[in-house]
Design an enzyme around this catalytic site. Sequence first.
Site, PDB file in Angstrom:
ATOM      1  N   HIS A 271       0.949  -1.266   0.056  1.00 31.03           N
ATOM      2  CA  HIS A 271      -0.002  -0.135  -0.150  1.00 31.03           C
ATOM      3  C   HIS A 271       0.792   1.463   0.100  1.00 31.03           C
ATOM      4  O   HIS A 271       0.415   2.318   0.054  1.00 31.03           O
ATOM      5  CB  HIS A 271      -0.904  -0.222   1.275  1.00 31.03           C
ATOM      6  N   CYS A 272       2.081   1.192   0.130  1.00 28.93           N
ATOM      7  CA  CYS A 272       2.981   2.305   0.305  1.00 28.93           C
ATOM      8  C   CYS A 272       3.858   2.424  -0.900  1.00 28.93           C
ATOM      9  O   CYS A 272       3.870   3.603  -1.567  1.00 28.93           O
ATOM     10  CB  CYS A 272       3.730   2.153   1.359  1.00 28.93           C
ATOM     11  N   ILE A 273       4.841   1.671  -1.006  1.00 30.98           N
ATOM     12  CA  ILE A 273       5.993   1.856  -1.977  1.00 30.98           C
ATOM     13  C   ILE A 273       5.674   2.125  -3.283  1.00 30.98           C
ATOM     14  O   ILE A 273       6.063   3.078  -3.965  1.00 30.98           O
ATOM     15  CB  ILE A 273       7.095   0.686  -1.784  1.00 30.98           C
TER      16      ILE A 273
END
Length: 440
Positions: A271-273
């Site tokens: 969900h981030c990188i």
Amino acid sequence: MDTLIVKVKMKVAQIGVIGLGYVGLPLAVEKAKAGFKVLGFDIQSSKVEKVNRGENYIGDIIPQDLKDLVVNGHLSATTDFDRLMECDVVAICVPTPLDKFKQPDLSYIVNSAKEIAKRIHKDMLIVLESTTYPGTTEEVVKPILEESGFKVGKDFHLAFSPERVDPGNARFKTHNTPKVVGGCTPECTEIAKTLYSIVLGAEVFTVSSPKEAEATKILENTFRIVNCALANEMAIVYNKMGINIWEVIAAAATKPFGFTPFYPGPGVGGHCIPLDPFYLTYKAREYDYHTRLIELSGEINDNMPEYVVERLMEILNEQEKPLKNSKIMLLGIAYKGDIDDLRESPALKVWEELEKKGARVEYYDPYCKNTKWKNSIVESVVLTPDLVTSYDAVVVTTWHKHNVDYQMVLDNAKILFDTKNAVVSALGESVLSAANYIRL
């Protein structure tokens, strides 16, 4: 503020959490465990019903904790946003996806702010936790809230505090991960810090404004996307040069300063990188600046699934076997090990690339028993020696440290192509002598 901060310190403030996903539900649980009454909001009735039954659906939450909090009345959930009027504090923990052009989609944040604005009252604290570009809190959320006629710093309080969730991390959970807080005014910052200092068992760091807090999250994940891209590019060029990238990284990691090991793989997921750094790319265009390093890093990482398939084609060609109609098993499809999270998983992109080239693909994942694939539900195979032998190649695309018998797979696979160095990590370097074992 005096009234609200007293309520927070006495733990009588009612707390609302909008969005009961990977960020929101763990945060709601921690706030309830700290002694607050917490009301979760979500537009998905299925999530709300599960919470109210005490049924956990997030891996990082201890199921009994959730059940106990629901039973004792500290945690409940609703789809009725009118109940925001009951809340003294509201945390916004909704998704912030990118569209196919990697443009930010702030619709979930905007809709949440609009729902709050309809029910806002004096002395309310609103904290945005969803990852976004610097300026969102003050340029997007604040104007929507102030349409109510109330003013930030005078009538209500507004801050940004980035989520720091790492699914499957055995050491750092929501409770013990340090928190960063930046408010629109010093008073906003103070009350948000007071809240999180009570809720969390970790230090709360303050910055001078929401922009600095928003930029902190972007920097954290840009650091990761760039270093992942470096490791991936090194893997490609070193393979061409006949150099073992895994040995090189292990050797470089012996340096006690100036080096942090990152490892190559089939791409980046979660969900981030793959997403967060591109919020900065979008915002930077307003300042006539192109974040070339971020964009190039994203391009390198996005191309890794294709590179993995190309390598597999080369490996099969050496066995005089075409990829087309070959039977391939993907070992692990979650985006990281020992979790069931498929968001942006590079394994799924490898799967897609293999099918484009005519391969017949199945998968084994002990954490993802079934998955939706092209409008149908595909189930994980049951891992047996005979089944492993039936594949032309097994490709390790996720390193699950548990619930995978790597020795059995190694003993029975015709070809074992390991993109994560999982088999060596599990069984030791003696596996490098196996004729059927190949690393990325």
